[in-house]
Design an enzyme around this catalytic site. Structure first.
Site, PDB file in Angstrom:
ATOM      1  N   ASN A   9       0.866  -1.171   0.000  1.00 51.53           N
ATOM      2  CA  ASN A   9       0.000   0.000   0.000  1.00 51.53           C
ATOM      3  C   ASN A   9       0.908   1.228   0.000  1.00 51.53           C
ATOM      4  O   ASN A   9       1.519   1.551   1.019  1.00 51.53           O
ATOM      5  CB  ASN A   9      -0.887  -0.032   1.255  1.00 51.53           C
ATOM      6  CG  ASN A   9      -1.710   1.232   1.411  1.00 51.53           C
ATOM      7  OD1 ASN A   9      -1.807   2.034   0.487  1.00 51.53           O
ATOM      8  ND2 ASN A   9      -2.292   1.413   2.583  1.00 51.53           N
ATOM      9  N   LYS A  11       0.120   4.257  -0.268  1.00 46.88           N
ATOM     10  CA  LYS A  11      -0.528   5.426   0.360  1.00 46.88           C
ATOM     11  C   LYS A  11      -0.307   6.680  -0.489  1.00 46.88           C
ATOM     12  O   LYS A  11      -0.184   6.580  -1.702  1.00 46.88           O
ATOM     13  CB  LYS A  11      -0.017   5.614   1.796  1.00 46.88           C
ATOM     14  CG  LYS A  11      -0.074   4.337   2.625  1.00 46.88           C
ATOM     15  CD  LYS A  11       0.107   4.599   4.088  1.00 46.88           C
ATOM     16  CE  LYS A  11       0.187   3.270   4.822  1.00 46.88           C
ATOM     17  NZ  LYS A  11       0.111   3.396   6.260  1.00 46.88           N
ATOM     18  N   HIS A  95      -9.358   0.815   4.867  1.00 44.14           N
ATOM     19  CA  HIS A  95      -8.094   1.057   5.573  1.00 44.14           C
ATOM     20  C   HIS A  95      -8.358   1.961   6.779  1.00 44.14           C
ATOM     21  O   HIS A  95      -9.177   2.867   6.702  1.00 44.14           O
ATOM     22  CB  HIS A  95      -7.078   1.687   4.621  1.00 44.14           C
ATOM     23  CG  HIS A  95      -5.697   1.667   5.183  1.00 44.14           C
ATOM     24  ND1 HIS A  95      -5.283   2.575   6.126  1.00 44.14           N
ATOM     25  CD2 HIS A  95      -4.658   0.817   4.974  1.00 44.14           C
ATOM     26  CE1 HIS A  95      -4.033   2.293   6.467  1.00 44.14           C
ATOM     27  NE2 HIS A  95      -3.632   1.232   5.782  1.00 44.14           N
ATOM     28  N   GLU A  97      -6.794   4.350   7.948  1.00 47.54           N
ATOM     29  CA  GLU A  97      -6.593   5.787   7.699  1.00 47.54           C
ATOM     30  C   GLU A  97      -7.827   6.394   7.041  1.00 47.54           C
ATOM     31  O   GLU A  97      -8.185   7.536   7.298  1.00 47.54           O
ATOM     32  CB  GLU A  97      -5.337   5.988   6.830  1.00 47.54           C
ATOM     33  CG  GLU A  97      -4.075   5.714   7.638  1.00 47.54           C
ATOM     34  CD  GLU A  97      -2.891   5.242   6.835  1.00 47.54           C
ATOM     35  OE1 GLU A  97      -2.894   5.366   5.598  1.00 47.54           O
ATOM     36  OE2 GLU A  97      -1.937   4.727   7.460  1.00 47.54           O
ATOM     37  N   GLU A 167      -5.603  -5.559  10.290  1.00 40.44           N
ATOM     38  CA  GLU A 167      -4.587  -4.547  10.563  1.00 40.44           C
ATOM     39  C   GLU A 167      -4.899  -3.853  11.891  1.00 40.44           C
ATOM     40  O   GLU A 167      -5.688  -2.902  11.922  1.00 40.44           O
ATOM     41  CB  GLU A 167      -4.566  -3.498   9.455  1.00 40.44           C
ATOM     42  CG  GLU A 167      -4.242  -4.058   8.086  1.00 40.44           C
ATOM     43  CD  GLU A 167      -3.649  -2.990   7.187  1.00 40.44           C
ATOM     44  OE1 GLU A 167      -2.506  -3.176   6.744  1.00 40.44           O
ATOM     45  OE2 GLU A 167      -4.306  -1.966   6.955  1.00 40.44           O
ATOM     46  N   GLY A 173       2.114   1.719  10.870  1.00 44.57           N
ATOM     47  CA  GLY A 173       3.036   2.858  10.767  1.00 44.57           C
ATOM     48  C   GLY A 173       3.683   3.239  12.086  1.00 44.57           C
ATOM     49  O   GLY A 173       4.298   4.300  12.195  1.00 44.57           O
ATOM     50  N   SER A 213       3.268  -2.684  10.380  1.00 46.36           N
ATOM     51  CA  SER A 213       4.723  -2.653  10.603  1.00 46.36           C
ATOM     52  C   SER A 213       5.430  -3.963  10.236  1.00 46.36           C
ATOM     53  O   SER A 213       6.373  -4.372  10.922  1.00 46.36           O
ATOM     54  CB  SER A 213       5.048  -2.240  12.046  1.00 46.36           C
ATOM     55  OG  SER A 213       4.554  -0.937  12.293  1.00 46.36           O
TER      56      SER A 213
HETATM   57  C1  PEP Z   1      -0.803  -0.197   6.019  1.00 49.33           C
HETATM   58  O1  PEP Z   1      -0.832   0.990   5.751  1.00 49.33           O
HETATM   59  O2  PEP Z   1      -1.695  -0.938   5.613  1.00 49.33           O
HETATM   60  C2  PEP Z   1       0.296  -0.687   6.840  1.00 49.33           C
HETATM   61  C3  PEP Z   1       0.250  -1.906   7.283  1.00 49.33           C
HETATM   62  O3  PEP Z   1       1.317   0.203   7.089  1.00 49.33           O
HETATM   63  P1  PEP Z   1       2.731  -0.133   7.774  1.00 49.33           P
HETATM   64  O4  PEP Z   1       3.251  -1.394   7.135  1.00 49.33           O
HETATM   65  O5  PEP Z   1       3.591   1.057   7.466  1.00 49.33           O
HETATM   66  O6  PEP Z   1       2.481  -0.312   9.229  1.00 49.33           O
END
Ligand code: PEP
Length: 250
Positions: A9, A11, A95, A97, A167, A173, A213
């Site tokens: 992703n 973003k 997501h 976000e 997630e 993040g 992460s």
């Molecule tokens: C994501 O944005 O779906 C995500 C898992 O981000 P990160 O790997 O940076 O934690």
């Protein structure tokens, strides 16, 4: 047998030139056909470039979002039909976000899921609890509610177009990853929940990705868990070498 999938992703990162560089590094370093299905989700402005660049590779180009309506007065939005018309066959929905910054509720997401499926666009459906939910031991309830309210209205046959991405918000993040045991525990719960709401076959066939992460250093341990079928990768998908190490971490 369910598919192993690693999706990046991207973003809201990278302008056109930076995207071209990332795509070219990806292609250069993609020396063997990966065991997992590989996807990348660039921002809308770079979808075309990604298609052009990845057309002779096994990498699938996905979108990060779409609107639930087909067309109309929704300034700034893009529909499933529009995505499909340029060749996008997979979209990330839900997501955290988008839930947090753009107020996407479970109900809105149910509409988006319908719009995607009606246009034959596969869905990577993201969900997961916040830190406060885990601290108050409500994480299973929160996840069950997200799934029920946004997904459990779909027909049995539509599950073949759904990929789940658990997630935990506290791990996105932040550098803090769920332990492999925490991921496995939740993925097993999700499969059981689907089995109860639908049937065991659907529960066993749906791919459930972990996101939060994931890095080259921890991917193998997480992917080794029985109910973890791959990952949705944010930060680490922006460096080709790291992303491909994760892709090959099974
Ligand atoms: C994501 O944005 O779906 C995500 C898992 O981000 P990160 O790997 O940076 O934690």
């Amino acid at each position: 047998m369910r598919k192993k999938i690693v999706a990046g992703n991207w973003k809201m990162n990278n302008d056109l030139a930076e995207t071209q560089e990332l795509l070219s590094n990806l292609k250069m370093q993609l020396v063997k056909k990966p065991e997992a299905e590989v996807m990348v989700a660039p921002p809308f402005t770079n979808l075309h470039e990604a298609f052009k660049s990845l057309k002779d590779t096994p990498v699938i180009v996905a979108a990060q979002n779409m609107h639930q309506n087909e067309n109309g007065a929704f300034t700034g939005e893009v529909s499933a039909k529009m995505l499909k018309s340029i060749g996008v066959e997979t979209v990330i929905l839900g997501h955290s976000e988008r839930r947090a910054h753009f107020h996407e509720t479970n109900e809105i997401l149910a509409e988006k899921v319908n719009a995607a499926l009606n246009n034959e666009v596969k869905v990577i459906f993201c969900f997961g609890e916040e830190l406060k939910d885990r601290q108050s031991e409500k994480h299973f309830d929160v996840v069950a509610k997200q799934l029920k309210e946004s997904l459990y209205h779909i027909a049995d046959a539509s599950w073949e177009n759904i990929i789940l991405a658990y997630e935990p918000v506290w791990a996105i993040g932040t550098g803090e990853t769920a332990s492999p045991e925490q991921a496995q525990e939740m993925h097993a719960f999700i499969r059981k929940n689907i089995s109860e709401a639908f049937n065991e076959n659907i529960a066993q066939e749906v791919s459930i990705l972990y996101g939060g992460s994931v890095k080259p250093a921890n991917a193998s341990e997480i992917f080794a868990k029985e109910d973890v079928d791959g990952g949705l990768i944010g930060g680490a998908s922006l460096k080709a070498v790291d992303f491909l190490e994760i892709v090959n971490a099974f």
